[in-house]
Design an enzyme around this catalytic site. Structure first.
Site, PDB file in Angstrom:
ATOM      1  N   GLY A 131      33.462  44.284  36.685  1.00  0.00           N
ATOM      2  CA  GLY A 131      32.431  43.959  37.320  1.00  0.00           C
ATOM      3  C   GLY A 131      31.756  42.887  37.150  1.00  0.00           C
ATOM      4  CE  LYS A 159      33.877  36.401  37.040  1.00  0.00           C
ATOM      5  NZ  LYS A 159      34.133  34.808  37.765  1.00  0.00           N
ATOM      6  CG  ASP A 195      37.930  30.858  44.899  1.00  0.00           C
ATOM      7  OD1 ASP A 195      37.979  30.688  46.107  1.00  0.00           O
ATOM      8  OD2 ASP A 195      37.529  31.851  44.305  1.00  0.00           O
TER       9      ASP A 195
END
Length: 903
Positions: free
Chosen positions: A239, A255, A365
């Site tokens: 999560g 994180k 990304d």
């Protein structure tokens, strides 16, 4: 309904598919080749291999054992389990092969079921305890991801959960059909399979499991100096949480990474990527475009990275909020204002990426969800796949629309993603379409320039970067794939999502795109024939599961047959629009409809009633009536209320066939359904003001508008005014879940967004309102219909499909959503022309992408057949409509059959 689109992107670069046809490339585990033990039953699905003694009947529910294993331990684990379970005559199943196992543990796999390699079915609690004790010894040393839905046994790979063994179904609180177990009163209730261990309240935990539950509950974050305030995001890897540092009062982001879970294309788990991200943040410390790292710690075996909280939306969220094309009206000033903002933000992003490159780091990304907007500051987040520029690598996880082709590595990969972002801020869906046919970028760039005052050189530079160096082109109309792709999705862990890029250094062919007949330019006959060519080119009559490639829901039982995602819908659309009949394919459909696989639904859009409707519409009434008769003998009373899969759709179908034939059994069945739906209706206030999620859905296909349509058709048949009263309640239930946007549009409120579409949005509700107003005047409904009307004339829709895209809006306009617009109106012509945004070449013809835009689709609900039906609604010389939705001016109760399809 499945939303796991990434699972179905693995096998084919152009269509959603399963791995069943890729066994040579993705083989089963070797143990799958062992002979089935004598006297044992064996069942195969696309995911699991099931084994069990034929003479040892299992209970319908109970405690089941799951075994988790990393790929490195999988074959050893399966050998042990096979020998043990066969020796003890205990039923079990296991995942078919390494590819499936990797998908089940990937970053965006289902959190509740992820990690399971084996399931074992003990007969009772005594056997449960014995099997756990013995296998715990045999599997000592095996490692695997934690199965979140289960209780872990010690520190090993064994987990337990109480649930169903047999496949039984019931209705949940939303009146959806879900897997069920039986409560102590013998009532079927939902078998909940969430990402936490939660046995049914009436089940007592066996005493030998109590220490394991205590050990699980002993691991908490209570002693840490961070107070979690909210969840920002969940994935199978862990999560992301908003928290407060209790020592300083600073708001931070935690994180989380789970070991052995959240695998990427090269098998790295979430922990490996989180450690890597921490290293990257340390290297980039001090850059304005990078969140500051605050801490790194572990709790149990979970790892946590603590970083600066950036108080702003993602660039994707902010661009949607500002985007002028989602408003009811747009002026040149609106377009100019948005363009100025978008160019400013793109400049910030490009400077942010440049600052990384100066420190020798490639982001890897880049897409609008990984950029946070804090004022005019652009902050990059998620450095899991960042790399050193000198390594010249490609990302192992990426968003499919922004993932570079194989010839772009290192810094060039970021430049490719930046070029995609230039287009995506103006046309959100554009970059998702490019991997399907890279030459599409030229067309998309023209459409962006036509709509926004973007400097030509700014877009041209992006196009050149995306197309790459010019070399020999592939043959026109063929997929441009190399098979050498990264694991590319931000909503998925998909190894082939970018599989339609051209060979290294090769500029994709543009001739197929140039010669494609486009809506708004080509004639109706040309468009219909081109779509028919694409649909027929995609056909796979040799397959048993599906005839035409469509939405991923076609891989649910019976999904390859039905109206929404299967062959029935495609054949119906082709016949209804004059594109012809295809006896071979009709035979394929008939054969499978009369011998459906276990679990095939009865519903109208997702099951056999819709197949019967389609068979009748294409001229096979005898087959249709036989299929309806078979359906009437099934147990349909426990189905939900919806038009899509429940009683409303079945009742409408029975009314249709009852009126056509006068058959008393069919008419009586329709009457019983109308009474049952009315009894379940409830009050206006019995539905919440939010649609979907934990709440019942609104809308035509899945909400109360479907039952309202049933009541209206039943009123036409009986004249019973009480049915109009029921229809009014049902429509008010759906309107209760609608909200006015700032520009006056009335859309369905789904909490995280508002929905205008035909399926679960306000357009579908509006069509039923129009039908109601033809029978009884209502000032509230008249106003609601007026306020819904603009949703069908917006300039931009993310998708092109019938249920959730532009084709549905075209159909709605053609069938009376706006009294001032008919199929010949300029507003309709504008929407037809804008279908070109999604048009793609395939098989020498015209095709459209399906839901999520990750693959092409030929089906009625999401793809090409639905676009053909929508075009037929406005361009065909005979009326073409959605089933049970008659055009304006048609006498009450009259359906318009697709006569052009009859023989």
């Amino acid at each position: 309904m499945t939303t796991r689109y990434e699972v179905y992107c693995q096998a084919d670069p152009l269509f959603y598919d399963t791995l069943d046809n890729q066994r040579a490339k993705y083989p089963d585990f070797p143990i799958a080749g062992r002979p089935v033990p004598p006297g044992w039953d064996h069942r195969v699905t696309d995911t699991w291999l099931h084994y069990g003694p034929a003479d040892r009947a299992l209970p319908s529910q109970g405690w089941k054992i799951h075994i988790s294993s990393c790929l490195a331990d999988a074959e050893k684990t399966l050998d042990i389990v096979w020998d043990y379970c066969v020796g003890r005559r205990t039923s079990f199943k296991f995942l078919r092969g390494p590819r499936v196992a990797m998908m089940q543990s990937s970053k965006y796999a289902d959190r509740g079921s992820s990690g399971k390699l084996v399931t074992i079915y003990p007969l009772d609690e005594a056997e449960l305890e014995l099997v756990i004790k013995e296998l715990d010894e045999l599997l000592r040393g095996v490692t695997g991801p934690y199965i979140l839905s289960d209780l872990r046994i010690g520190e090993g790979p064994l987990f337990v959960r109480y649930g169903g063994f047999a496949e039984r179904f019931c209705l949940n609180a939303n009146l959806d059909r879900v897997l069920a177990i039986e409560d102590p009163d013998g009532v079927l209730v939902p078998d909940r399979r969430g990402p936490s261990f939660s046995p049914p309240p009436w089940v007592t935990l066996p005493a030998f499991l109590e220490p394991h539950l205590a050990a699980r509950n002993a691991v908490t974050m209570a002693d840490l100096p961070y107070a979690i305030e909210s969840v920002l995001h969940f994935s199978n890897g862990g999560g992301v949480y908003k928290a407060t540092d209790t020592r300083t009062g600073e708001t931070v982001v935690l994180k989380e990474a789970r070991p052995h879970a959240g695998l990427d294309a090269v098998g790295r788990d979430a922990v490996a990527r989180l450690r890597h991200e921490a290293d990257m943040l340390r290297r980039l410390d001090g850059l304005d475009a990078v969140p500051g790292m605050r801490d790194y710690f572990t709790v149990g075996d979970h790892h946590f990275l603590v970083q600066e909280f950036v108080d702003g939306p993602t660039l994707s969220q902010e661009s949607v909020r500002r985007h002028p094309l989602i408003r009811a009206a747009i002026t040149p000033e609106d377009a100019a204002e948005y363009t100025e903002w978008a160019l400013r933000m793109l400049g910030q992003v490009e400077r942010a990426i440049a600052s990384l490159h100066e420190r020798g780091v490639v982001f890897g990304d880049l897409h609008p969800f990984n950029v946070l907007v804090e004022g005019d500051r652009a902050v990059l987040i998620d450095f899991e796949v960042a790399s050193l520029a000198e390594e010249n690598t490609r990302p192992t996880l990426a968003n499919p629309g922004f993932c570079p082709p194989p010839d772009r590595v290192g810094v060039e990969a970021d430049k490719y993603s930046l070029a995609c972002m230039r287009l995506s801020l103006f046309a959100t869906m554009s970059t998702v379409l490019i991997p399907l046919h890279r030459a599409k970028v030229v067309h998309l760039a023209d459409l962006v320039r036509e709509t926004f005052p973007v400097p030509r050189e700014f877009i041209d530079e992006a196009v050149e970067t995306i197309l790459g160096p010019e070399r020999s082109a592939a043959p026109a109309g063929t997929p441009e794939t190399t098979g050498d792709t990264a694991n590319t999705t931000n909503t998925a862990n998909t190894a082939n999502t970018a599989g339609t890029v051209s060979a290294v250094g090769e500029r994709p062919d543009t001739r197929a795109m140039r010669e494609l007949p486009l809506p708004g330019r080509a004639s109706w006959a040309s468009l219909r024939d081109a779509a028919r060519r694409a649909i027929l080119a995609s056909a796979t009559p040799q397959r048993h599961d599906r005839l035409f490639p469509g939405d991923s829901t076609q891989f649910l039982p019976g999904g390859g047959l039905n109206l929404a995602s299967g062959a029935a819908g495609v054949l119906y659309a082709l016949a209804a629009t004059g594109a012809g009949r295809f006896p071979e394919y009709e035979g394929w459909l008939r054969e499978r409809a009369f011998a459906p696989e276990h679990g095939t639904g009865l519903g109208f859009w997702d099951g056999l009633h819709g197949v019967a409707y389609a068979l009748d519409a294409i001229g096979r009434r005898e087959d249709a009536l036989e299929l309806v008769s078979l359906c009437l003998r099934e147990k349909w009373e426990r189905l939900g209320q919806s038009l899509y899969s429940g009683l409303a759709g079945i009742g409408l179908n029975l009314l249709h066939f009852g009126r056509a034939t006068g058959d008393r059994e069919i008419l009586d069945g329709a009457g019983r359904i109308v009474d049952l739906v009315a009894d379940r209706l409830g009050t206006v206030e019995s539905v919440p003001e939010i649609s979907g999620g934990a709440h019942p859905h609104a809308g035509l296909m899945r909400g109360s508008a479907g039952p309202a349509l049933l009541f209206l058709r039943a009123y036409d048949a009986t004249g019973d005014a009480a049915l109009l009263d029921h229809a009014e309640v049902a429509l008010r239930q759906d309107l209760r879940r609608c909200v006015h946007r700032d520009d006056g549009q009335l859309q369905v409120q789904q909490g995280w967004r508002t929905n205008p579409y035909l399926d679960e949005g306000s357009a579908g509700i509006g069509l039923v309102l129009r039908h109601y107003l033809e029978r009884r005047e209502n000032a509230d409904f008249r106003q609601a219909l007026h306020d819904i009307g603009p949703v069908a004339t917006l300039r931009y829709y993310v998708q092109s499909g019938l249920f959730n895209g532009r084709a549905g809006m075209i159909t709605a306009l053609a069938t009376g959503l706006r009294p001032d617009v008919d199929r010949h109106s300029p507003e309709v012509a504008d929407q037809v022309a804008r279908l070109a945004w999604h048009a793609m070449p395939y098989g020498g013809g015209l095709a459209f992408p399906g839901n999520q835009l990750l693959r092409l689709s030929m089906d009625l609900g999401s793809g090409t057949a639905g676009v053909v039906l929508a075009l037929g609604a406005v361009l065909h010389d005979q009326p073409v409509t959605l089933p049970f939705i008659s055009p304006p001016g048609t006498p009450a109760g009259t359906a318009v059959p697709p006569e052009s399809g009859r023989r």
